[in-house]
Design an enzyme around this catalytic site. Structure first.
Site, PDB file in Angstrom:
ATOM      1  N   ASN A 118       0.828  -1.202   0.000  1.00 18.52           N
ATOM      2  CA  ASN A 118       0.000   0.000   0.000  1.00 18.52           C
ATOM      3  C   ASN A 118       0.864   1.254   0.000  1.00 18.52           C
ATOM      4  OD1 ASN A 118      -0.590   2.047   2.343  1.00 18.52           O
ATOM      5  ND2 ASN A 118       0.030   0.149   3.387  1.00 18.52           N
ATOM      6  N   PHE A 122      -2.135   8.301   3.924  1.00 24.39           N
ATOM      7  CA  PHE A 122      -3.054   8.842   4.929  1.00 24.39           C
ATOM      8  C   PHE A 122      -4.283   9.537   4.329  1.00 24.39           C
ATOM      9  CE2 PHE A 122       0.679   9.677   8.133  1.00 24.39           C
ATOM     10  CZ  PHE A 122       0.843   8.314   8.312  1.00 24.39           C
ATOM     11  N   SER A 182       4.986   5.282   8.800  1.00 26.04           N
ATOM     12  CA  SER A 182       4.488   4.967   7.463  1.00 26.04           C
ATOM     13  C   SER A 182       5.551   5.330   6.432  1.00 26.04           C
ATOM     14  CB  SER A 182       3.206   5.746   7.167  1.00 26.04           C
ATOM     15  OG  SER A 182       2.869   5.630   5.796  1.00 26.04           O
ATOM     16  N   ASN A 184       4.891   6.048   3.404  1.00 24.16           N
ATOM     17  CA  ASN A 184       4.191   6.642   2.266  1.00 24.16           C
ATOM     18  C   ASN A 184       3.985   8.146   2.352  1.00 24.16           C
ATOM     19  OD1 ASN A 184       3.827   4.054   1.059  1.00 24.16           O
ATOM     20  ND2 ASN A 184       2.199   3.648   2.542  1.00 24.16           N
ATOM     21  N   THR A 185       4.453   8.784   3.415  1.00 29.80           N
ATOM     22  CA  THR A 185       4.462  10.238   3.523  1.00 29.80           C
ATOM     23  C   THR A 185       5.916  10.682   3.519  1.00 29.80           C
ATOM     24  OG1 THR A 185       2.392  10.298   4.776  1.00 29.80           O
ATOM     25  CG2 THR A 185       3.840  12.217   4.959  1.00 29.80           C
ATOM     26  N   LYS A 221       4.074   4.102  16.966  1.00 29.16           N
ATOM     27  CA  LYS A 221       4.193   2.970  16.042  1.00 29.16           C
ATOM     28  C   LYS A 221       5.504   3.088  15.285  1.00 29.16           C
ATOM     29  CE  LYS A 221       1.398   0.250  12.832  1.00 29.16           C
ATOM     30  NZ  LYS A 221       0.032   0.124  12.240  1.00 29.16           N
ATOM     31  N   ASN A 250       5.035  -1.268  11.770  1.00 24.59           N
ATOM     32  CA  ASN A 250       4.335  -0.811  10.580  1.00 24.59           C
ATOM     33  C   ASN A 250       4.760  -1.678   9.392  1.00 24.59           C
ATOM     34  OD1 ASN A 250       2.875   0.938   8.763  1.00 24.59           O
ATOM     35  ND2 ASN A 250       3.259   2.636  10.169  1.00 24.59           N
TER      36      ASN A 250
END
Length: 377
Positions: A118, A122, A182, A184-185, A221, A250
């Site tokens: 993924n 967010f 994460s 992805n940011t 996390k 994560n």
């Protein structure tokens, strides 16, 4: 092959992953909508075995099994998910302001590995919008709220940005998680540096204490891709600042050990990998954190938990709670019920009165595997 496996293979897998997710959560909301339906579902599928009962983060839980953040980002399906038998739910990741996330397609299945990739970024409607739904959740439903940095906020503004999100939802949460892991940011994982994270924890803690009438537990996390020195530093920080808990872990940027064909993996693209391929690393991180914190910080296991054996291994490695996302996606609506039953069986075979007594048992006894026969009050 279960009925859900057939539905997944012949139906849901033909849809892109995000569309299938929206279809599934919509169906769940519809099932739970009639008055009393969710409670009836909970009576049928909910955990009621004394072996599963546990206390963690100051919360009394019917089961240590929770749904990880990412599945119900905007707290839209809380009632239906509660009916399926989870001990607690974690919503988000929520940001201070609504944001669309990254461009689709942004979730890709790797069926040969029962894994997902993924790169969501967010997407959510903002913390204030979720707060309205959190106020309406069923009594007895324990909900954690996962918050993260807005995509348009610089790391230099991360403290103020997180505080804005927490101001909206903190008082409604049974616990709050700061998601700095994460992949992805852009730049987000830089906030895992000890100095930056210490400042962020202090700011969020201050906002929680100001906005809630009671003390709300605060967790962080962590990424599985951190090296041992970084993990040790973060464990020391958690102890130093009195952090309530750590979630390990994560998703990962690694693509090692996949059964999927290289061309399939390449086509899946960038993003965080979740599911069984993450399991070994997530368990190693959990075990290290348990050793370094010596039981003084609540640990939550996440990453590759597909069945009761995985959950039990996490408990024995030091996890007071376990979370899953991808296992639930591939396992279907009866997945939590099956895992709870299997975990209770593990607890009894090992001679414990409850899952709480088994936490860290293998780590304490230095046993690499197997059941430890001991009765704990």
């Amino acid at each position: 092959m279960t009925a859900y496996d057939q539905l997944f293979t012949r139906g849901l897998a033909r849809l892109d992953a995000e569309t299938a997710h929206r279809f599934g959560t919509g169906a769940l909301r519809a099932v739970a909508a009639p008055p009393g339906a969710a409670r009836a579902l909970r009576r049928a599928l909910g955990p009621d075995d004394p072996a599963l009962r546990t206390d963690a983060l100051g919360l009394e839980l019917a089961s240590p099994l929770g749904l990880a953040a990412g599945f119900d980002k905007d707290a839209r399906a809380l009632t239906g998910l509660w009916g399926l038998g989870f001990g607690f739910l974690e919503v988000g990741t929520l940001t201070a302001r609504a944001q669309p996330g990254r461009a689709r397609p942004r979730v890709v299945r790797l069926p040969a590995d029962r894994a997902l990739v993924n790169r969501m970024g967010f997407p959510n409607h903002g913390a204030a919008a979720a707060a309205r739904r959190l106020r309406e959740r069923p009594r007895g439903l324990v909900v954690g709220v996962n918050v993260g940095r807005s995509a348009d906020a610089a790391n230099a503004d991360a403290v103020a940005d997180h505080r804005a999100a927490v101001a909206a939802v903190g008082a409604l949460a049974d616990y709050v998680v700061v998601n700095v892991s994460s992949p992805n940011t852009p730049g987000l994982r830089d906030l895992q540096a000890v100095d930056a994270l210490g400042e962020l924890i202090a700011g969020v803690r201050a906002e929680l204490d100001a906005s809630a009438a009671h003390r709300v537990p605060l967790l962080v996390k962590l990424a599985p891709d951190l090296d041992d020195a970084a993990l040790d530093g973060l464990a020391e920080l958690a102890l130093e600042v009195g952090l309530d808990g750590l979630i390990a872990t994560n998703t990962t940027l690694s693509r090692d050990g996949l059964a999927s064909a290289p061309a399939v993996v390449e086509a899946a693209g960038a993003g965080g990998l979740s599911g069984p391929p993450l399991r070994a690393r997530a368990l190693a991180v959990l075990s290290r954190l348990h050793r370094r914190t010596a039981g003084r910080v609540t640990l939550v296991a996440a990453g590759g938990i597909a069945d009761a054996d995985d959950a039990w291994a996490s408990v024995r490695a030091g996890a007071s709670l376990v979370q899953a996302y991808t296992g639930f996606v591939y396992g279907g609506p009866l997945w939590a019920w099956r895992l709870n039953a299997g975990l209770a069986a593990h607890v009894r075979r090992a001679g414990f009165a409850s899952v709480a007594g088994a936490v860290g048992s293998a780590a304490r006894s230095d046993e690499p595997s197997g059941d430890r026969q001991q009765v704990c009050p």
